[in-house]
Scaffold this motif. Structure first.
Motif, PDB file in Angstrom:
ATOM      1  N   ALA A  29       0.826  -1.213   0.000  1.00 21.10           N
ATOM      2  CA  ALA A  29       0.000   0.000   0.000  1.00 21.10           C
ATOM      3  C   ALA A  29       0.860   1.263   0.000  1.00 21.10           C
ATOM      4  CB  ALA A  29      -0.927  -0.003   1.213  1.00 21.10           C
ATOM      5  N   LEU A  30       2.029   1.180   0.611  1.00 16.03           N
ATOM      6  CA  LEU A  30       2.938   2.322   0.658  1.00 16.03           C
ATOM      7  C   LEU A  30       3.865   2.379  -0.548  1.00 16.03           C
ATOM      8  CD1 LEU A  30       4.057   2.211   4.414  1.00 16.03           C
ATOM      9  CD2 LEU A  30       2.313   3.698   3.387  1.00 16.03           C
ATOM     10  N   TRP A  31       3.843   1.350  -1.392  1.00 18.48           N
ATOM     11  CA  TRP A  31       4.860   1.218  -2.431  1.00 18.48           C
ATOM     12  C   TRP A  31       4.949   2.409  -3.388  1.00 18.48           C
ATOM     13  CZ3 TRP A  31       9.261  -0.751  -2.650  1.00 18.48           C
ATOM     14  CH2 TRP A  31       9.941  -0.858  -3.871  1.00 18.48           C
ATOM     15  N   PRO A  32       3.844   2.996  -3.835  1.00 18.01           N
ATOM     16  CA  PRO A  32       4.001   4.158  -4.735  1.00 18.01           C
ATOM     17  C   PRO A  32       4.856   5.264  -4.129  1.00 18.01           C
ATOM     18  CG  PRO A  32       1.751   3.363  -4.817  1.00 18.01           C
ATOM     19  CD  PRO A  32       2.427   2.609  -3.705  1.00 18.01           C
ATOM     20  N   VAL A  33       4.690   5.525  -2.831  1.00 15.37           N
ATOM     21  CA  VAL A  33       5.505   6.548  -2.167  1.00 15.37           C
ATOM     22  C   VAL A  33       6.925   6.035  -1.947  1.00 15.37           C
ATOM     23  CG1 VAL A  33       5.795   7.901  -0.055  1.00 15.37           C
ATOM     24  CG2 VAL A  33       3.534   7.664  -1.084  1.00 15.37           C
ATOM     25  N   LEU A  34       7.071   4.781  -1.544  1.00 18.80           N
ATOM     26  CA  LEU A  34       8.396   4.215  -1.333  1.00 18.80           C
ATOM     27  C   LEU A  34       9.204   4.216  -2.630  1.00 18.80           C
ATOM     28  CD1 LEU A  34       7.328   1.148   0.857  1.00 18.80           C
ATOM     29  CD2 LEU A  34       8.537   3.184   1.679  1.00 18.80           C
ATOM     30  N   ARG A  35       8.569   3.832  -3.722  1.00 19.42           N
ATOM     31  CA  ARG A  35       9.254   3.792  -5.017  1.00 19.42           C
ATOM     32  C   ARG A  35       9.672   5.192  -5.444  1.00 19.42           C
ATOM     33  NH1 ARG A  35       5.543   1.377  -9.422  1.00 19.42           N
ATOM     34  NH2 ARG A  35       4.480   3.345  -8.984  1.00 19.42           N
ATOM     35  N   ALA A  36       8.779   6.165  -5.310  1.00 23.19           N
ATOM     36  CA  ALA A  36       9.092   7.539  -5.705  1.00 23.19           C
ATOM     37  C   ALA A  36      10.176   8.142  -4.824  1.00 23.19           C
ATOM     38  CB  ALA A  36       7.831   8.398  -5.643  1.00 23.19           C
ATOM     39  N   SER A  37      10.314   7.625  -3.594  1.00 19.55           N
ATOM     40  CA  SER A  37      11.295   8.163  -2.645  1.00 19.55           C
ATOM     41  C   SER A  37      12.640   7.453  -2.715  1.00 19.55           C
ATOM     42  CB  SER A  37      10.757   8.024  -1.213  1.00 19.55           C
ATOM     43  OG  SER A  37       9.486   8.612  -1.056  1.00 19.55           O
ATOM     44  N   LEU A  78      12.167 -14.237   2.947  1.00 20.06           N
ATOM     45  CA  LEU A  78      11.873 -14.494   1.534  1.00 20.06           C
ATOM     46  C   LEU A  78      11.291 -13.253   0.860  1.00 20.06           C
ATOM     47  CD1 LEU A  78      10.267 -18.032   1.872  1.00 20.06           C
ATOM     48  CD2 LEU A  78      12.306 -17.530   0.493  1.00 20.06           C
ATOM     49  N   PHE A  79      10.396 -12.561   1.550  1.00 17.77           N
ATOM     50  CA  PHE A  79       9.796 -11.344   1.008  1.00 17.77           C
ATOM     51  C   PHE A  79      10.852 -10.282   0.758  1.00 17.77           C
ATOM     52  CE2 PHE A  79       8.216  -7.071   2.242  1.00 17.77           C
ATOM     53  CZ  PHE A  79       7.514  -6.784   1.076  1.00 17.77           C
ATOM     54  N   ALA A  80      11.735 -10.055   1.735  1.00 14.54           N
ATOM     55  CA  ALA A  80      12.758  -9.023   1.587  1.00 14.54           C
ATOM     56  C   ALA A  80      13.658  -9.309   0.396  1.00 14.54           C
ATOM     57  CB  ALA A  80      13.593  -8.934   2.863  1.00 14.54           C
ATOM     58  N   LEU A  81      14.074 -10.555   0.235  1.00 14.66           N
ATOM     59  CA  LEU A  81      14.978 -10.900  -0.858  1.00 14.66           C
ATOM     60  C   LEU A  81      14.264 -10.885  -2.207  1.00 14.66           C
ATOM     61  CD1 LEU A  81      17.021 -13.763   0.867  1.00 14.66           C
ATOM     62  CD2 LEU A  81      17.549 -11.315   0.721  1.00 14.66           C
ATOM     63  N   GLU A  82      13.003 -11.300  -2.229  1.00 14.18           N
ATOM     64  CA  GLU A  82      12.239 -11.251  -3.483  1.00 14.18           C
ATOM     65  C   GLU A  82      11.954  -9.818  -3.887  1.00 14.18           C
ATOM     66  OE1 GLU A  82      10.082 -12.678  -6.881  1.00 14.18           O
ATOM     67  OE2 GLU A  82      11.693 -13.480  -5.611  1.00 14.18           O
ATOM     68  N   LEU A  83      11.647  -8.962  -2.912  1.00 14.76           N
ATOM     69  CA  LEU A  83      11.436  -7.549  -3.226  1.00 14.76           C
ATOM     70  C   LEU A  83      12.718  -6.952  -3.797  1.00 14.76           C
ATOM     71  CD1 LEU A  83       9.730  -4.984  -3.193  1.00 14.76           C
ATOM     72  CD2 LEU A  83      10.357  -4.660  -0.784  1.00 14.76           C
ATOM     73  N   ALA A 140       0.924 -16.114  -3.489  1.00 14.99           N
ATOM     74  CA  ALA A 140      -0.038 -16.504  -2.457  1.00 14.99           C
ATOM     75  C   ALA A 140      -0.384 -15.324  -1.560  1.00 14.99           C
ATOM     76  CB  ALA A 140       0.525 -17.655  -1.630  1.00 14.99           C
ATOM     77  N   SER A 141       0.582 -14.449  -1.312  1.00 18.98           N
ATOM     78  CA  SER A 141       0.347 -13.286  -0.452  1.00 18.98           C
ATOM     79  C   SER A 141      -0.562 -12.271  -1.140  1.00 18.98           C
ATOM     80  CB  SER A 141       1.683 -12.635  -0.075  1.00 18.98           C
ATOM     81  OG  SER A 141       2.518 -13.555   0.596  1.00 18.98           O
ATOM     82  N   GLU A 142      -0.380 -12.089  -2.438  1.00 19.41           N
ATOM     83  CA  GLU A 142      -1.280 -11.218  -3.183  1.00 19.41           C
ATOM     84  C   GLU A 142      -2.707 -11.750  -3.131  1.00 19.41           C
ATOM     85  OE1 GLU A 142       1.103  -8.991  -6.741  1.00 19.41           O
ATOM     86  OE2 GLU A 142       0.729 -11.126  -7.035  1.00 19.41           O
ATOM     87  N   ALA A 143      -2.859 -13.060  -3.307  1.00 19.25           N
ATOM     88  CA  ALA A 143      -4.194 -13.662  -3.269  1.00 19.25           C
ATOM     89  C   ALA A 143      -4.808 -13.532  -1.879  1.00 19.25           C
ATOM     90  CB  ALA A 143      -4.109 -15.135  -3.682  1.00 19.25           C
ATOM     91  N   ALA A 144      -4.012 -13.742  -0.841  1.00 14.21           N
ATOM     92  CA  ALA A 144      -4.520 -13.699   0.525  1.00 14.21           C
ATOM     93  C   ALA A 144      -4.963 -12.298   0.923  1.00 14.21           C
ATOM     94  CB  ALA A 144      -3.445 -14.205   1.493  1.00 14.21           C
ATOM     95  N   THR A 145      -4.182 -11.304   0.524  1.00 12.98           N
ATOM     96  CA  THR A 145      -4.461  -9.928   0.944  1.00 12.98           C
ATOM     97  C   THR A 145      -5.367  -9.174  -0.025  1.00 12.98           C
ATOM     98  OG1 THR A 145      -2.461  -9.126  -0.180  1.00 12.98           O
ATOM     99  CG2 THR A 145      -2.238  -9.770   2.143  1.00 12.98           C
ATOM    100  N   GLY A 146      -5.538  -9.717  -1.234  1.00 14.11           N
ATOM    101  CA  GLY A 146      -6.310  -9.011  -2.249  1.00 14.11           C
ATOM    102  C   GLY A 146      -5.585  -7.810  -2.797  1.00 14.11           C
ATOM    103  N   VAL A 147      -4.245  -7.806  -2.679  1.00 15.29           N
ATOM    104  CA  VAL A 147      -3.425  -6.677  -3.097  1.00 15.29           C
ATOM    105  C   VAL A 147      -2.606  -7.068  -4.330  1.00 15.29           C
ATOM    106  CG1 VAL A 147      -1.469  -5.219  -2.446  1.00 15.29           C
ATOM    107  CG2 VAL A 147      -3.267  -5.701  -0.784  1.00 15.29           C
ATOM    108  N   ASP A 148      -2.579  -6.197  -5.319  1.00 16.81           N
ATOM    109  CA  ASP A 148      -1.696  -6.376  -6.474  1.00 16.81           C
ATOM    110  C   ASP A 148      -0.413  -5.620  -6.182  1.00 16.81           C
ATOM    111  OD1 ASP A 148      -0.427  -6.622  -8.900  1.00 16.81           O
ATOM    112  OD2 ASP A 148      -1.799  -5.290  -9.996  1.00 16.81           O
ATOM    113  N   PHE A 149       0.636  -6.344  -5.816  1.00 13.03           N
ATOM    114  CA  PHE A 149       1.909  -5.718  -5.465  1.00 13.03           C
ATOM    115  C   PHE A 149       2.842  -5.831  -6.661  1.00 13.03           C
ATOM    116  CE2 PHE A 149       5.112  -5.256  -1.702  1.00 13.03           C
ATOM    117  CZ  PHE A 149       5.736  -4.213  -2.382  1.00 13.03           C
ATOM    118  N   THR A 150       2.667  -4.918  -7.608  1.00 13.68           N
ATOM    119  CA  THR A 150       3.519  -4.850  -8.789  1.00 13.68           C
ATOM    120  C   THR A 150       4.643  -3.869  -8.512  1.00 13.68           C
ATOM    121  OG1 THR A 150       1.689  -5.359 -10.259  1.00 13.68           O
ATOM    122  CG2 THR A 150       3.640  -4.353 -11.246  1.00 13.68           C
ATOM    123  N   VAL A 151       5.865  -4.353  -8.503  1.00  8.30           N
ATOM    124  CA  VAL A 151       7.010  -3.497  -8.179  1.00  8.30           C
ATOM    125  C   VAL A 151       7.366  -2.610  -9.369  1.00  8.30           C
ATOM    126  CG1 VAL A 151       9.486  -3.523  -7.616  1.00  8.30           C
ATOM    127  CG2 VAL A 151       7.910  -5.092  -6.459  1.00  8.30           C
TER     128      VAL A 151
END
Length: 309
Positions: free
Chosen positions: A131-139, A186-191, A298-309
């Motif tokens: 949810a914070l990614w747009p700001v994190l990416r821009a920063s 795993l999340f940190a390294l995949e991100l 699986a995390s995207e499906a569970a949370t209903g969030v599209d986390f496209t980096v």
């Protein structure tokens, strides 16, 4: 030459968001970053504890710049609300420290029906970061995920635990805790991999505190067995380092400018139990890119969030 808090560079003008500051590691992370001049945004579930923590920070650092934000990582609706509130307040985040967590409680479910440890420690932070990614990416922000030595205690993650139906296996609190901390790593390294593939300026890395004397173990166990909680805390005191020392890995990960992403920082002595922070190794499972990708999906499906980096 070993790292110390004196090596933290000036953080003036940098906005740092930290989850879970009412516990030892989160508090000491906020304290040292506040001393270094950072503008802090700290989150907590309990408003009273948040106020007490901020008062304590201001007693230690009278001119600290700190604001609080209510956040319950065990409630995805509240995660979305808090992220929207934060991005309404600020259009820049320099560092996000995903520190909050829960440890070895009896079987409990989040507000959304997930087992509490995987739901809070991993899914809550996954949705929060997304949810914070747009700001994190821009920063060109740095995302620091707090894992644990416990990630080495498991050889995989039962991805069925990332569904509301849950895993059919018998609940084992230590196993579930280990899987949740493996998920953090795993999340940190995949991100990190996805950031680099996209050619972005953001950075993702992971840290762990070794074995540190905090209220996390005592609180988690006492939800089911008060005697076991107190006993575990006493054992922890004998083998562990202080909460202030436990925060060193997070502080180095959050502030060392030479880190470029994908690192894992932890104590360098006694097999990672205690000591000055340095780059350390992970389990082979944490390096499994196929598992990391499957966990992300699986995390995207569970949370209903599209986390496209």
């Amino acid at each position: 030459m070993s790292w110390s808090t004196h090596d933290i560079p000036d953080q003036s003008g940098r906005r740092i968001v930290i989850t879970g500051v009412t516990g030892g590691l989160g508090f000491h992370t906020a304290l040292e970053l506040g001393r270094a001049g950072a503008d802090l945004v700290v989150t907590a579930r309990d408003a009273t504890k948040a106020a007490e923590t901020i008062d304590r920070l201001r007693r230690e650092v009278p001119d600290v710049s700190v604001e609080d934000l209510s956040l319950d990582l065990a409630d995805l609706g509240d995660v979305a609300r808090a992220a929207a509130e934060l991005t309404d307040r600020h259009d820049r985040i320099d560092v996000l420290v995903n520190n909050a967590g829960i440890m070895i409680p009896p079987y409990t479910e989040t507000a959304d029906g997930f087992e509490l440890q995987i739901g809070t420690n991993h899914l809550g932070h996954f949705a929060w970061t997304a949810a914070l990614w747009p700001v994190l990416r821009a920063s060109d922000a740095r995302v620091v995920s707090v894992s644990s030595l416990a990630h080495t205690s498991v050889r995989g993650i039962d991805l069925r635990s990332l569904t509301t139906e849950g895993s059919p296996r018998k609940y084992k609190r230590w196993q579930s805790y280990g899987e949740s901390k493996l998920a953090n790593l795993l999340f940190a390294l995949e991100l990190d991999r996805r950031i680099k593939a996209a050619g972005l300026g953001a950075v993702s890395l992971a840290v762990h505190p070794g074995i540190s004397s905090t209220n996390l173990q005592k609180t988690g166990v006492e939800m089911g067995n008060p005697f076991a909680g107190s006993a575990l805390k006493q054992v922890s005191k004998l083998a562990s380092q202080s909460a202030a020392a436990g925060a060193w890995s997070t502080l180095r990960g959050a502030t060392e400018e030479s880190l470029t992403g994908g690192e894992y920082i932890g104590p360098g002595s006694l097999g990672g139990v205690r000591g000055r922070p340095q780059q350390v190794g992970t389990s082979s499972t944490a390096k499994d890119e196929d598992l990391a990708a499957a966990l992300w999906t699986a995390s995207e499906a569970a949370t209903g969030v599209d986390f496209t980096v």
